[in-house]
Design a protein around this motif. Structure first.
Motif, short mmCIF file in Angstrom:
data_model
loop_
_atom_site.label_atom_id
_atom_site.label_comp_id
_atom_site.label_asym_id
_atom_site.label_seq_id
_atom_site.Cartn_x
_atom_site.Cartn_y
_atom_site.Cartn_z
N LEU A 144 0.84 -1.19 0.00
CA LEU A 144 0.00 0.00 0.00
C LEU A 144 0.88 1.25 0.00
CD1 LEU A 144 -2.65 -1.19 2.60
CD2 LEU A 144 -2.92 -1.04 0.12
N PRO A 145 0.48 2.29 -0.73
CA PRO A 145 1.34 3.46 -0.86
C PRO A 145 1.44 4.26 0.42
CG PRO A 145 -0.79 3.86 -1.89
CD PRO A 145 -0.77 2.42 -1.50
N GLY A 146 2.69 4.68 0.76
CA GLY A 146 2.89 5.62 1.84
C GLY A 146 3.02 5.00 3.22
N PHE A 147 3.17 5.88 4.20
CA PHE A 147 3.34 5.47 5.60
C PHE A 147 2.01 5.12 6.23
CE2 PHE A 147 3.52 6.50 10.13
CZ PHE A 147 4.64 5.79 10.53
N TRP A 148 0.94 5.87 5.88
CA TRP A 148 -0.38 5.67 6.47
C TRP A 148 -1.26 4.89 5.49
CZ3 TRP A 148 -0.82 6.96 11.44
CH2 TRP A 148 0.00 7.96 11.95
N PRO A 149 -1.61 3.65 5.80
CA PRO A 149 -2.34 2.84 4.82
C PRO A 149 -3.85 2.67 5.03
CG PRO A 149 -1.29 1.39 6.41
CD PRO A 149 -1.03 2.81 6.86
N HIS A 150 -4.39 3.01 6.21
CA HIS A 150 -5.75 2.57 6.54
C HIS A 150 -6.53 3.69 7.22
CE1 HIS A 150 -8.90 -0.38 7.39
NE2 HIS A 150 -8.94 0.06 8.64
N ALA A 151 -7.87 3.68 7.02
CA ALA A 151 -8.73 4.69 7.63
C ALA A 151 -9.96 4.03 8.25
CB ALA A 151 -9.15 5.73 6.61
N ALA A 152 -10.45 4.63 9.32
CA ALA A 152 -11.68 4.19 9.99
C ALA A 152 -12.49 5.42 10.37
CB ALA A 152 -11.36 3.35 11.23
N ILE A 158 -20.30 -0.23 20.62
CA ILE A 158 -19.94 0.08 19.23
C ILE A 158 -19.58 1.56 19.11
CG2 ILE A 158 -20.77 0.21 16.85
CD1 ILE A 158 -20.24 -2.62 17.83
N ARG A 159 -18.43 1.83 18.49
CA ARG A 159 -18.00 3.21 18.32
C ARG A 159 -17.55 3.52 16.89
NH1 ARG A 159 -19.91 3.03 22.64
NH2 ARG A 159 -19.19 3.94 24.63
N PHE A 160 -17.20 2.50 16.11
CA PHE A 160 -16.57 2.74 14.81
C PHE A 160 -17.35 2.05 13.69
CE2 PHE A 160 -13.16 3.28 17.85
CZ PHE A 160 -12.48 4.40 17.36
N LEU A 161 -17.24 2.64 12.51
CA LEU A 161 -17.67 2.02 11.26
C LEU A 161 -16.42 1.91 10.40
CD1 LEU A 161 -20.06 1.02 9.51
CD2 LEU A 161 -20.24 3.35 8.61
N GLU A 162 -16.10 0.69 9.98
CA GLU A 162 -14.81 0.47 9.33
C GLU A 162 -14.92 -0.64 8.30
OE1 GLU A 162 -10.22 -0.58 10.81
OE2 GLU A 162 -11.95 -1.07 12.06
N ALA A 163 -14.26 -0.45 7.17
CA ALA A 163 -14.19 -1.47 6.12
C ALA A 163 -12.87 -2.21 6.22
CB ALA A 163 -14.34 -0.83 4.75
N LYS A 164 -12.94 -3.51 6.51
CA LYS A 164 -11.76 -4.38 6.51
C LYS A 164 -12.09 -5.61 5.68
CE LYS A 164 -10.91 -4.64 11.06
NZ LYS A 164 -10.13 -4.81 12.32
N LYS A 165 -11.23 -6.60 5.68
CA LYS A 165 -11.39 -7.74 4.80
C LYS A 165 -12.71 -8.49 5.04
CE LYS A 165 -9.08 -11.18 7.65
NZ LYS A 165 -8.08 -12.27 7.68
N ASP A 166 -13.27 -8.37 6.26
CA ASP A 166 -14.55 -9.04 6.55
C ASP A 166 -15.75 -8.17 6.21
OD1 ASP A 166 -14.08 -7.21 8.54
OD2 ASP A 166 -14.66 -8.51 10.20
N GLY A 167 -15.51 -7.00 5.61
CA GLY A 167 -16.60 -6.16 5.14
C GLY A 167 -16.73 -4.86 5.91
N VAL A 168 -17.75 -4.11 5.57
CA VAL A 168 -18.04 -2.84 6.24
C VAL A 168 -18.86 -3.17 7.48
CG1 VAL A 168 -19.05 -0.54 6.04
CG2 VAL A 168 -18.04 -1.64 4.02
N ARG A 169 -18.26 -2.97 8.64
CA ARG A 169 -18.92 -3.41 9.87
C ARG A 169 -18.87 -2.33 10.95
NH1 ARG A 169 -17.79 -9.71 11.40
NH2 ARG A 169 -18.68 -10.65 9.54
N LEU A 170 -19.86 -2.41 11.84
CA LEU A 170 -19.86 -1.62 13.06
C LEU A 170 -18.98 -2.33 14.07
CD1 LEU A 170 -23.67 -1.05 12.90
CD2 LEU A 170 -22.01 0.81 12.84
N ARG A 171 -18.02 -1.60 14.65
CA ARG A 171 -16.99 -2.28 15.43
C ARG A 171 -16.76 -1.59 16.79
NH1 ARG A 171 -14.35 -5.53 11.56
NH2 ARG A 171 -14.73 -4.83 9.43
#
Length: 450
Positions: free
Chosen positions: A280-288, A312-325
């Motif tokens: 993944l490009p750059g130093f920062w690769p992921h967002a939530a 629950i506090r976050f909404l995030e897309a990871k390999k298991d999908g877009v989930r409330l986390r």
């Protein structure tokens, strides 16, 4: 033994349905008002999130009206879709009016899509937020050019002409008068429909062939990237951390961060030893995306959301999908920065409400930002924020496609003043840096342009 009486349908009960449908269908003038957006999308190669949503709204409205009209025709003709299956001229007039509106609106939709290939692809995408299933446009196209349906409609046209005098006499009936006028106005259209059928059928066969090829390619590539992406997400780089070392964001840091965060905040994160950092490009690769606690969302005026517990506090897309986390899921990281939106509370509430509509979607392993049925991590933020107030993001070319990397997101969000970096953790050892110093440290951590 007597047979049960057949259910008798009162055709007059469907007159309000047909008239309401005729009024509710998206008008040609309304759709043409979006032509500039269609042209701009064709030029850039994709729809922006707000353009995408406007198109979905029009299309979902069309499909809802279409369903009502199909039910009208089915009920009056007892499911036979034949003119002589209607029990009276009154019943035929109601069913034929519904069928004519159906055919005309579908013909216009198909013509519009054929003139704008990107629209055609977009209408075939699944979008659960609007109840749109994959390949729904292809099904409309197929129905419009179905020989059986065409012969049924052509038979109805002949039936109308044979009984024109009796049908026009129904104009004296107060309830049926609007439908007689509707049919008169549509006669030029269904007269021309006969000559158009063969060309439409050929165009559909070409569309269906190309769609299958494209769909097969996309499925193959998605599975390839899903398998490889999932595997890479699990791998760790050796020698970056001591064996057995945990994440630098400890439970204590998580608790401190939770008291600091505000609804709408975007977290951009990093794992020190993730193999995906190499790709993944750059130093920062992921967002939530921080959606806040139930209490915080209530203060913004948002209604309680089904399925969101107190943890629950976050909404995030990871390999298991877009989930409330919960925080312990999203914050299993080594470093993060917090970007705070510079928006009014009403706008933040809108952003969170839009974001929540994406919950449950699959993860987009191929980073195809032109499609909204699967989302990558930054695409979730992009589709939640773009078009709210003055927030705009511009997709950038990466590895042969346009998307928004996490560092593109930071550069555009901070550079345009949409967001302010208010916290950085983990850049200088395990330091927690707030305020103006956070922006200075963030700027120095990657190829920043702000």
């Amino acid at each position: 033994m007597t047979e049960p009486a057949a259910h008798v349908v009162d055709p007059l009960s469907y007159v309000p349905v047909v008239l309401a449908a005729a009024e509710s269908l998206p008008r040609e003038a309304e759709v043409r008002s979006y032509m500039d957006a269609f042209a701009a999308a064709e030029t850039r190669g994709y729809f922006l999130p707000d353009e995408d949503e406007r198109l979905r709204e029009i299309y979902a409205r069309y499909l809802a009206v279409r369903t009502s009209l199909l039910e009208c025709v089915r009920a009056i003709s007892a499911g036979k879709y034949q003119a002589d299956a209607t029990p009276s001229l009154e019943a035929f007039l109601v069913a034929f009016s519904a069928a004519t509106i159906l055919v005309r609106s579908a013909s216009y939709l198909v013509a519009l899509a054929e003139a704008h290939p990107l629209v055609k692809v977009k209408l075939d995408e699944a979008e659960p937020r609007y109840g749109l299933e994959r390949n729904s446009f292809t099904q409309v196209y197929k129905s419009l050019t179905s020989p059986r349906r065409w012969w049924g409609f052509d038979d109805a046209v002949h039936y109308f002409r044979r009984h024109r005098e009796g049908i026009e006499a129904l104009e004296s009936h107060e309830d049926l008068r609007p439908l007689v006028g509707l049919i008169r106005g549509e006669e030029a259209f269904f007269s021309a429909r006969r000559e158009d059928f063969l060309q439409s059928r050929l165009r559909y066969r070409i569309h269906s062939y190309l769609r299958r090829r494209r769909s097969g390619y996309q499925k193959t590539m998605f599975q390839l990237f899903r398998i490889s992406g999932s595997a890479i997400a699990e791998l760790k780089q050796p020698f970056v951390k001591p064996r057995g070392a945990g994440k630098r964001v400890t439970p204590e840091i998580r608790a401190r961060l939770e008291s600091f965060l505000q609804p709408g905040d975007v977290l951009v994160t990093r794992h020190d030893d993730a193999v995906s950092n190499l790709f993944l490009p750059g130093f920062w690769p992921h967002a939530a995306f921080y959606i806040g606690s139930n209490h915080q969302r209530a203060r913004l005026g948002l209604e309680p959301h089904e399925g969101i517990g107190e943890d629950i506090r976050f909404l995030e897309a990871k390999k298991d999908g877009v989930r409330l986390r919960p925080p312990e899921d999203t914050l299993q990281v080594d470093a993060f920065t917090v970007l705070r939106p510079q928006l009014a509370a009403e706008a933040v509430a809108l952003v969170i409400a839009r974001g929540l509509t994406h919950a449950g979607k699959l993860y987009d392993f191929i980073f195809d930002f032109s499609s909204a049925d699967r989302l990558a991590c930054t695409e979730l933020v992009y589709r939640s924020y773009h078009g709210v107030a003055d927030v705009r993001f511009e997709l950038q070319p990466h590895a042969g496609r346009v998307c928004l990397s996490a560092e593109d997101l930071i550069n555009q969000a901070v550079g345009a003043g949409y967001f302010e970096p208010v916290l950085v953790y983990g850049l200088d050892g395990d330091s927690w840096v707030e305020g103006p110093d956070a922006q200075v440290q963030l700027r120095q951590s990657f190829a920043s342009r702000f």
